[in-house]
Design an enzyme around this catalytic site. Structure first.
Site, PDB file in Angstrom:
ATOM      1  CE  LYS A 127      21.169  51.410 -69.362  1.00  0.00           C
ATOM      2  NZ  LYS A 127      21.270  51.384 -67.910  1.00  0.00           N
ATOM      3  CG  MET A 176      18.137  45.859 -68.069  1.00  0.00           C
ATOM      4  SD  MET A 176      18.325  44.150 -68.536  1.00  0.00           S
ATOM      5  CE  MET A 176      19.937  44.154 -69.290  1.00  0.00           C
ATOM      6  N   GLY A 193      13.358  48.616 -65.893  1.00  0.00           N
ATOM      7  CA  GLY A 193      14.258  47.592 -65.351  1.00  0.00           C
ATOM      8  C   GLY A 193      15.699  48.037 -65.245  1.00  0.00           C
ATOM      9  CG  ASP A 196      20.289  55.027 -70.560  1.00  0.00           C
ATOM     10  OD1 ASP A 196      21.472  55.337 -70.369  1.00  0.00           O
ATOM     11  OD2 ASP A 196      19.562  54.470 -69.724  1.00  0.00           O
ATOM     12  N   GLY A 253      15.061  50.062 -71.747  1.00  0.00           N
ATOM     13  CA  GLY A 253      14.088  49.529 -72.711  1.00  0.00           C
ATOM     14  C   GLY A 253      13.355  50.610 -73.496  1.00  0.00           C
TER      15      GLY A 253
HETATM   16  C1  LIG Z   1      20.765  55.104 -65.055  1.00  0.00           C
HETATM   17  C2  LIG Z   1      21.081  55.124 -66.540  1.00  0.00           C
HETATM   18  O1  LIG Z   1      20.315  54.155 -67.212  1.00  0.00           O
HETATM   19  C3  LIG Z   1      22.551  54.761 -66.726  1.00  0.00           C
HETATM   20  O2  LIG Z   1      22.861  54.495 -68.065  1.00  0.00           O
HETATM   21  C4  LIG Z   1      20.816  56.468 -67.131  1.00  0.00           C
HETATM   22  O3  LIG Z   1      21.538  57.442 -66.420  1.00  0.00           O
HETATM   23  C5  LIG Z   1      19.343  56.838 -67.169  1.00  0.00           C
HETATM   24  O4  LIG Z   1      19.087  57.278 -68.462  1.00  0.00           O
HETATM   25  P1  LIG Z   1      17.605  57.628 -68.985  1.00  0.00           P
HETATM   26  O5  LIG Z   1      16.607  56.715 -68.355  1.00  0.00           O
HETATM   27  O6  LIG Z   1      17.693  57.719 -70.483  1.00  0.00           O
HETATM   28  O7  LIG Z   1      17.444  59.029 -68.331  1.00  0.00           O
HETATM   29  P2  LIG Z   1      16.528  60.241 -68.782  1.00  0.00           P
HETATM   30  O8  LIG Z   1      15.220  59.745 -69.285  1.00  0.00           O
HETATM   31  O9  LIG Z   1      17.348  61.174 -69.627  1.00  0.00           O
HETATM   32  O10 LIG Z   1      16.333  60.907 -67.357  1.00  0.00           O
HETATM   33  C6  LIG Z   1      15.415  60.434 -66.399  1.00  0.00           C
HETATM   34  C7  LIG Z   1      15.788  61.021 -65.064  1.00  0.00           C
HETATM   35  O11 LIG Z   1      16.928  60.327 -64.515  1.00  0.00           O
HETATM   36  C8  LIG Z   1      17.775  61.214 -63.813  1.00  0.00           C
HETATM   37  N1  LIG Z   1      19.093  61.260 -64.471  1.00  0.00           N
HETATM   38  C9  LIG Z   1      19.302  60.633 -65.666  1.00  0.00           C
HETATM   39  C10 LIG Z   1      20.548  60.668 -66.268  1.00  0.00           C
HETATM   40  C11 LIG Z   1      21.592  61.389 -65.610  1.00  0.00           C
HETATM   41  N2  LIG Z   1      22.816  61.492 -66.129  1.00  0.00           N
HETATM   42  N3  LIG Z   1      21.345  61.994 -64.428  1.00  0.00           N
HETATM   43  C12 LIG Z   1      20.120  61.932 -63.833  1.00  0.00           C
HETATM   44  O12 LIG Z   1      19.934  62.471 -62.746  1.00  0.00           O
HETATM   45  C13 LIG Z   1      17.074  62.564 -63.833  1.00  0.00           C
HETATM   46  O13 LIG Z   1      16.259  62.625 -62.671  1.00  0.00           O
HETATM   47  C14 LIG Z   1      16.213  62.469 -65.088  1.00  0.00           C
HETATM   48  O14 LIG Z   1      15.094  63.327 -65.030  1.00  0.00           O
HETATM   49  N1  LIG Z   2       8.578  52.324 -75.223  1.00  0.00           N
HETATM   50  C1  LIG Z   2       8.595  52.250 -73.886  1.00  0.00           C
HETATM   51  N2  LIG Z   2       8.986  51.115 -73.283  1.00  0.00           N
HETATM   52  C2  LIG Z   2       9.023  51.050 -71.929  1.00  0.00           C
HETATM   53  N3  LIG Z   2       8.650  52.038 -71.109  1.00  0.00           N
HETATM   54  C3  LIG Z   2       8.265  53.189 -71.655  1.00  0.00           C
HETATM   55  C4  LIG Z   2       8.229  53.340 -73.064  1.00  0.00           C
HETATM   56  N4  LIG Z   2       7.803  54.588 -73.323  1.00  0.00           N
HETATM   57  C5  LIG Z   2       7.597  55.176 -72.139  1.00  0.00           C
HETATM   58  N5  LIG Z   2       7.852  54.352 -71.111  1.00  0.00           N
HETATM   59  C6  LIG Z   2       7.750  54.711 -69.673  1.00  0.00           C
HETATM   60  O1  LIG Z   2       9.063  54.907 -69.190  1.00  0.00           O
HETATM   61  C7  LIG Z   2       9.252  54.283 -67.922  1.00  0.00           C
HETATM   62  C8  LIG Z   2      10.694  53.757 -67.859  1.00  0.00           C
HETATM   63  O2  LIG Z   2      10.771  52.690 -68.749  1.00  0.00           O
HETATM   64  P1  LIG Z   2      12.128  52.006 -69.241  1.00  0.00           P
HETATM   65  O3  LIG Z   2      11.779  50.591 -69.549  1.00  0.00           O
HETATM   66  O4  LIG Z   2      12.774  52.798 -70.305  1.00  0.00           O
HETATM   67  O5  LIG Z   2      12.992  52.093 -67.922  1.00  0.00           O
HETATM   68  P2  LIG Z   2      14.487  51.751 -67.656  1.00  0.00           P
HETATM   69  O6  LIG Z   2      14.888  50.560 -68.473  1.00  0.00           O
HETATM   70  O7  LIG Z   2      14.677  51.658 -66.185  1.00  0.00           O
HETATM   71  O8  LIG Z   2      15.239  53.014 -68.222  1.00  0.00           O
HETATM   72  P3  LIG Z   2      16.762  53.410 -68.057  1.00  0.00           P
HETATM   73  O9  LIG Z   2      17.566  52.162 -67.895  1.00  0.00           O
HETATM   74  O10 LIG Z   2      17.033  54.129 -69.365  1.00  0.00           O
HETATM   75  O11 LIG Z   2      16.785  54.308 -66.878  1.00  0.00           O
HETATM   76  C9  LIG Z   2       8.217  53.183 -67.848  1.00  0.00           C
HETATM   77  O12 LIG Z   2       7.744  53.039 -66.528  1.00  0.00           O
HETATM   78  C10 LIG Z   2       7.111  53.624 -68.802  1.00  0.00           C
HETATM   79  O13 LIG Z   2       6.053  54.235 -68.097  1.00  0.00           O
END
Ligand SMILES: C[C@](O)(CO)[C@H](O)COP(=O)(O)OP(=O)(O)OC[C@H]1O[C@@H](n2ccc(N)nc2=O)[C@H](O)[C@@H]1O
Ligand SMILES: Nc1ncnc2c1ncn2[C@@H]1O[C@H](COP(=O)(O)OP(=O)(O)OP(=O)(O)O)[C@@H](O)[C@H]1O
Length: 321
Positions: free
Chosen positions: A17, A110, A108, A147, A112
């Site tokens: 996304k 996105m 990233g 997400d 993932g």
């Molecule tokens: C940045 C975004 O990707 C935008 O879509 C999301 O808000 C992040 O979503 P996500 O990675 O699925 O987040 P989660 O795994 O639920 O939360 C990880 C951490 O991100 C922060 N977090 C996330 C979502 C949110 N609405 N507020 C937050 O402050 C919190 O510190 C939380 O502990």
């Molecule tokens: N299936 C998975 N794929 C990727 N990372 C994972 C997975 N399961 C756990 N992780 C852990 O979660 C952390 C965040 O990974 P992810 O790729 O979801 O980040 P992100 O894309 O920045 O997430 P978001 O956009 O939802 O904030 C990674 O550093 C990794 O250690």
């Protein structure tokens, strides 16, 4: 004599996304921030295969696989355990193997990991032949991460609450993107913390009204939408990763209409006029030396869905007295 049929593995394709609009409210007592966001699912996909197996666990291949945990902290494995518990199976021994082929950059911005978790929920629903609606799955998805529900639905959607409350945004228009992956990932909580710090010290820019972005989307005109893209987390991601400023500039110099940090970064996403322009921008950006890898993608695309099943393979017959 009873023939025990092992169901065939199920492979699910699930999109990354980008947030076209990301308004971040104040930090809440539970540590989360209230969001108003518009997600768009892009044609950059992970593939997740779930199969019945005597040796349960997770395998990860592809983009950034060495940075992904394969144990209990893998978000896909947490999805296995959550769904197993929800339907009364043994969550400690679910007899499932999950194979993830990654194309979405790890950490990233996105979503993932969230995508893999959503794909696992969809794959297992089919593997276990569960009678469970997408809305019921979305309830479980929201427990795994903010997400995760969006990755089930895909398309374009408005997200509120922690980002987990999803309302689809209808529209017929395709948009063309170039994605620049950075050399290392960024931790999502660190980026939210950095935004809180910047807000305590000053007044970083805030995005405008979401309604304007919805109108830009429905116009189908990428030039109009480009003027409206915005992300409150961008200042925080750039503060932690100052090189992103150069990447954002390079994308626009290469001919993109606008560039934004995707979610919590560090991936940057560039909206382009059309598919041909996107290919040209991608080539120029790849040559500019400002990022690790460049991809072209379009959106919106559908959410997590099964793509292939094989014929059931009968196991040797079990003989009951
Ligand atoms: C940045 C975004 O990707 C935008 O879509 C999301 O808000 C992040 O979503 P996500 O990675 O699925 O987040 P989660 O795994 O639920 O939360 C990880 C951490 O991100 C922060 N977090 C996330 C979502 C949110 N609405 N507020 C937050 O402050 C919190 O510190 C939380 O502990
Ligand atoms: N299936 C998975 N794929 C990727 N990372 C994972 C997975 N399961 C756990 N992780 C852990 O979660 C952390 C965040 O990974 P992810 O790729 O979801 O980040 P992100 O894309 O920045 O997430 P978001 O956009 O939802 O904030 C990674 O550093 C990794 O250690």
């Amino acid at each position: 004599m009873v023939l025990a049929v092992v169901p065939p593995p199920v492979t699910v394709r699930v999109p990354a996304k980008v947030n076209l609009h990301l308004a971040v409210g104040d930090v809440r007592p539970d540590g989360y921030h209230d969001l108003v966001t518009i997600f768009q699912a892009l044609s950059l996909v992970d593939e997740v295969t779930v199969a019945v197996a005597d040796e349960p666990g997770v395998e990860v291949h592809g983009e950034g696989a060495d940075q992904v945990p394969t144990g209990a902290s893998n978000l896909a494995w947490r999805a296995v355990q959550l769904l197993a518990a929800h339907v009364g199976k043994d969550a400690d021994d679910p007899k499932v193997r999950v194979v993830i082929r990654k194309a979405i950059p790890v950490a990233g911005g996105m979503a993932g990991g969230s995508a893999d978790a959503a794909a696992t929920l969809v794959g297992l629903s089919s593997l276990w032949r569960l009678d469970i609606s997408r809305d019921e799955l979305a309830g479980l998805a929201g427990k795994l991460g903010a997400d995760v529900p969006f990755a089930l639905y895909g398309g374009t959607a408005l997200g509120t609450g922690r980002g987990e409350r999803i309302v689809p945004v209808l529209g017929r228009h395709q948009f063309h993107w170039v994605l620049a992956f950075d050399r290392r990932g960024l931790s999502t909580p660190d980026v939210f913390d950095e935004l809180d710090r910047l807000r305590a010290d000053g007044d970083p820019p805030r995005v405008g009204a979401v309604e304007a972005v919805l109108e830009g989307l429905s116009s189908g005109d990428p030039r109009q939408l480009a003027l409206l893209l915005g992300n409150d987390l961008q200042a925080a991601a750039v503060s932690l990763r100052p090189n992103l400023r150069r990447t954002l500039r390079a994308g626009v110099d290469a001919g993109a209409l606008a560039g934004i940090v995707s979610g919590s970064g560090p991936t940057t996403a560039f909206l382009c006029e059309d598919a041909d322009t996107a290919v040209r921008v991608a080539a120029e950006l790849a040559g500019a030396g400002v990022c690790r890898t460049v991809r072209v993608a379009h959106g919106p695309v559908p959410g997590a869905r099964a793509i292939a099943t094989e014929e059931p393979k009968p196991t040797p017959p079990e003989v009951h007295a």
